[in-house]
Write a protein that holds these residues in place. Structure first.
Motif, PDB file in Angstrom:
ATOM      1  N   UNK B 126       0.780  -1.135  -0.393  1.00  0.00           N
ATOM      2  CA  UNK B 126      -0.314  -0.085   0.045  1.00  0.00           C
ATOM      3  C   UNK B 126       1.328   0.596   0.131  1.00  0.00           C
ATOM      4  N   UNK B 127       0.832   2.187  -1.370  1.00  0.00           N
ATOM      5  CA  UNK B 127       1.691   3.098  -1.310  1.00  0.00           C
ATOM      6  C   UNK B 127       1.416   4.322  -1.909  1.00  0.00           C
ATOM      7  N   UNK B 128       0.115   4.455  -1.709  1.00  0.00           N
ATOM      8  CA  UNK B 128      -0.575   5.283  -2.075  1.00  0.00           C
ATOM      9  C   UNK B 128      -0.273   7.393  -1.170  1.00  0.00           C
ATOM     10  N   UNK B 129      -0.884   7.457  -1.149  1.00  0.00           N
ATOM     11  CA  UNK B 129      -1.122   8.954  -1.178  1.00  0.00           C
ATOM     12  C   UNK B 129      -2.349   9.710  -0.610  1.00  0.00           C
ATOM     13  N   UNK B 130      -3.030   8.959  -0.007  1.00  0.00           N
ATOM     14  CA  UNK B 130      -4.928   9.295   0.207  1.00  0.00           C
ATOM     15  C   UNK B 130      -5.313   8.387   1.048  1.00  0.00           C
ATOM     16  N   UNK B 131      -6.014   9.157   2.487  1.00  0.00           N
ATOM     17  CA  UNK B 131      -6.346   8.230   3.652  1.00  0.00           C
ATOM     18  C   UNK B 131      -7.271   7.105   3.064  1.00  0.00           C
ATOM     19  N   UNK B 132      -8.231   7.712   1.631  1.00  0.00           N
ATOM     20  CA  UNK B 132      -9.210   7.800   1.725  1.00  0.00           C
ATOM     21  C   UNK B 132      -8.848   5.794   0.886  1.00  0.00           C
ATOM     22  N   UNK B 133      -7.438   5.526   0.134  1.00  0.00           N
ATOM     23  CA  UNK B 133      -7.078   4.687  -0.393  1.00  0.00           C
ATOM     24  C   UNK B 133      -6.900   3.481   0.615  1.00  0.00           C
ATOM     25  N   UNK B 134      -6.431   4.081   1.410  1.00  0.00           N
ATOM     26  CA  UNK B 134      -5.378   3.428   2.309  1.00  0.00           C
ATOM     27  C   UNK B 134      -6.710   2.534   3.136  1.00  0.00           C
ATOM     28  N   UNK B 135      -7.367   3.332   3.687  1.00  0.00           N
ATOM     29  CA  UNK B 135      -8.741   2.332   4.028  1.00  0.00           C
ATOM     30  C   UNK B 135      -9.606   1.753   3.371  1.00  0.00           C
ATOM     31  N   UNK B 136      -9.722   2.221   1.928  1.00  0.00           N
ATOM     32  CA  UNK B 136     -10.348   1.454   0.739  1.00  0.00           C
ATOM     33  C   UNK B 136      -9.362  -0.374   0.474  1.00  0.00           C
ATOM     34  N   UNK B 137      -8.320   0.252   0.372  1.00  0.00           N
ATOM     35  CA  UNK B 137      -7.083  -1.522   0.043  1.00  0.00           C
ATOM     36  C   UNK B 137      -7.174  -1.980   1.521  1.00  0.00           C
ATOM     37  N   UNK B 138      -6.800  -1.591   2.810  1.00  0.00           N
ATOM     38  CA  UNK B 138      -6.738  -2.567   3.984  1.00  0.00           C
ATOM     39  C   UNK B 138      -8.582  -3.425   4.215  1.00  0.00           C
ATOM     40  N   UNK B 139      -9.647  -2.624   4.078  1.00  0.00           N
ATOM     41  CA  UNK B 139     -10.517  -3.306   3.742  1.00  0.00           C
ATOM     42  C   UNK B 139     -10.746  -4.229   2.755  1.00  0.00           C
ATOM     43  N   UNK B 140     -10.363  -4.174   2.152  1.00  0.00           N
ATOM     44  CA  UNK B 140     -10.316  -5.803   0.242  1.00  0.00           C
ATOM     45  C   UNK B 140      -9.840  -6.800   1.312  1.00  0.00           C
ATOM     46  N   UNK B 141      -8.239  -5.363   1.793  1.00  0.00           N
ATOM     47  CA  UNK B 141      -7.305  -6.917   2.186  1.00  0.00           C
ATOM     48  C   UNK B 141      -7.842  -8.254   3.209  1.00  0.00           C
ATOM     49  N   UNK B 142      -8.429  -7.016   4.469  1.00  0.00           N
ATOM     50  CA  UNK B 142      -9.136  -7.845   5.121  1.00  0.00           C
ATOM     51  C   UNK B 142     -10.022  -9.025   4.489  1.00  0.00           C
ATOM     52  N   UNK B 143     -11.020  -8.769   3.991  1.00  0.00           N
ATOM     53  CA  UNK B 143     -12.206  -8.939   3.790  1.00  0.00           C
ATOM     54  C   UNK B 143     -11.670 -10.328   2.879  1.00  0.00           C
ATOM     55  N   UNK B 144     -10.586  -9.835   1.460  1.00  0.00           N
ATOM     56  CA  UNK B 144      -9.849 -11.244   0.818  1.00  0.00           C
ATOM     57  C   UNK B 144      -9.358 -12.004   1.297  1.00  0.00           C
ATOM     58  N   UNK B 145      -9.001 -11.253   3.051  1.00  0.00           N
ATOM     59  CA  UNK B 145      -7.263 -12.331   3.619  1.00  0.00           C
ATOM     60  C   UNK B 145      -5.935 -12.577   2.935  1.00  0.00           C
ATOM     61  N   UNK B 146      -5.693 -10.890   2.981  1.00  0.00           N
ATOM     62  CA  UNK B 146      -4.716 -10.742   1.573  1.00  0.00           C
ATOM     63  C   UNK B 146      -3.627 -10.178   2.469  1.00  0.00           C
ATOM     64  N   UNK B 147      -2.723 -10.428   2.743  1.00  0.00           N
ATOM     65  CA  UNK B 147      -1.824 -10.367   3.124  1.00  0.00           C
ATOM     66  C   UNK B 147      -0.436  -8.540   3.138  1.00  0.00           C
ATOM     67  N   UNK B 148      -0.644  -7.998   3.964  1.00  0.00           N
ATOM     68  CA  UNK B 148      -0.182  -6.466   2.643  1.00  0.00           C
ATOM     69  C   UNK B 148       0.374  -5.358   3.384  1.00  0.00           C
ATOM     70  N   UNK B 149       0.974  -4.589   3.509  1.00  0.00           N
ATOM     71  CA  UNK B 149       1.938  -3.199   3.569  1.00  0.00           C
ATOM     72  C   UNK B 149       1.937  -2.661   3.676  1.00  0.00           C
ATOM     73  N   UNK B 150       1.281  -1.691   4.948  1.00  0.00           N
ATOM     74  CA  UNK B 150       0.849  -0.018   4.539  1.00  0.00           C
ATOM     75  C   UNK B 150       2.102   0.488   4.694  1.00  0.00           C
ATOM     76  N   UNK B 151       2.526   1.950   3.829  1.00  0.00           N
ATOM     77  CA  UNK B 151       3.268   2.952   4.228  1.00  0.00           C
ATOM     78  C   UNK B 151       3.040   4.508   4.002  1.00  0.00           C
TER      79      UNK B 151
END
Lengths: 73, 250
Positions: B126-151
């Motif tokens: 997760x290399x985005x520059x907006x909070x909206x995208x960060x929450x979108x990616x988090x929630x989608x990865x949690x739903x899909x049980x997909x590991x990710x790294x936030x920065x």
């Protein structure tokens, strides 16, 4: 004493760490007011490592950590 | 497929490490990592993953290269001004390492398209520059049980957190509510030193490599805060929030 640890942009003008007398503050919100920090400037407020709210009480010996929202990429 | 002589030479500096060896290299070559955001964080992350031989790199970004990007977005160059970032990046990464298959996604992520996008990947950065995208990616990865790294970065500061399903807190456990974008610190206004996303993006690539090869300890439940002014790297243990609306049990 209460130790307040600032992170990221909250360090600007405040340094990394501040010590407060337990008589000076009774909750997280008091700390924010003491350091002129608006609530929306704080994304995480930890008291002794646990997520907390500004109204949660603080006692002598507590460690408070404050993180701002950081969203750049 | 066994490593070619060319690949043995290309990856020699990591093949000689017991943590990687031929088995780890084969894992990397068969792995798929999705990088969302081909900017300050995504640039170094993509370069190091390509150099390490991650076989498939997806790159999602809807922007074109702008002159103001080049102070920190080292995937791109002056002659690529106006080019879609994902196309500029793909050319650079495939030039760096022809082993790597780059899949460009020149689009903005939405609730409608993100689940399909992340589905095929082993790990997400997760290399985005907006909070909206960060929450979108988090929630989608949690739903899909997909590991990710936030920065995330601003000025001289950076932060990271790695999510592995069921193993630790997600981004929303740490940051329950999206801040008001109007009031939150904005790197466009407050600035960022290019080397800071360089540091954090490199570390995001490292987290991906560690996850894919099963090496070391990830930043799971351990929030990394970096202060480039003082060179402090501080790790703060963060618990899962049982009431988290994304990953909580309730």
């Amino acid at each position: 004493m209460i130790e307040v640890r600032f992170f990221a942009t909250l360090r600007e003008g405040r340094g990394k760490v501040a010590q407060l007398s337990a008589e000076e503050v009774s909750c997280g919100g008091d700390i924010l007011r003491r350091f002129s920090i608006q609530q929306e400037e704080v994304a995480i407020l930890l008291i002794n490592g646990f997520h907390s709210k500004p109204e949660d009480p603080i006692k002598d010996g507590d460690i408070v950590a404050l993180f701002p929202p950081v969203g750049g990429g | 497929m066994p490593l070619s002589e060319n690949q043995k030479q290309r990856y020699a500096r990591q093949l000689c490490m017991p943590e990687i060896d031929i088995t780890g290299q084969e894992k990397l070559l068969s792995s798929k990592v999705l990088i969302i955001g081909a900017g300050g964080l995504g640039s170094p992350a993509a370069l190091y993953l390509a150099a390490a031989g991650v076989g498939t790199i997806g790159l999602a970004d809807g922007d074109k290269v702008d002159l103001s990007n080049l102070q920190r977005q080292i995937l791109h160059s002056t002659e690529k001004l106006g080019v879609k970032k994902v196309d500029s990046a793909a050319e650079q990464l495939e030039s760096l390492n022809p082993d790597v298959h780059v899949i460009p996604y020149p689009r903005v992520l939405t609730e409608e398209n993100i689940s399909d996008l992340i589905a095929d990947y082993d790990f997400v950065l997760e290399c985005t520059d907006s909070f909206e995208a960060k929450y979108l990616i988090n929630d989608a990865c949690v739903r899909a049980k997909k590991p990710f790294c936030h920065g995330a970065v601003i000025r001289f500061f950076g932060q990271m957190l790695t999510y592995v399903p069921e193993a630790g807190p997600c981004y929303r456990c740490a940051f329950r509510h999206a801040p008001d974008e109007e009031k939150a610190p904005d790197a466009k206004k407050l600035g960022v030193i290019g080397a800071v996303p360089g540091v954090i993006g490199c570390l995001q690539a490292l987290e991906a490599i560690k996850y894919l090869t099963g090496t070391g300890e990830l930043l799971v439940g351990r929030f990394l805060s970096f202060d480039g002014r003082t060179m402090d790297f501080e790790i703060i243990e963060l618990p899962r929030d049982p009431d988290c609306p994304a990953c909580g049990k309730t």
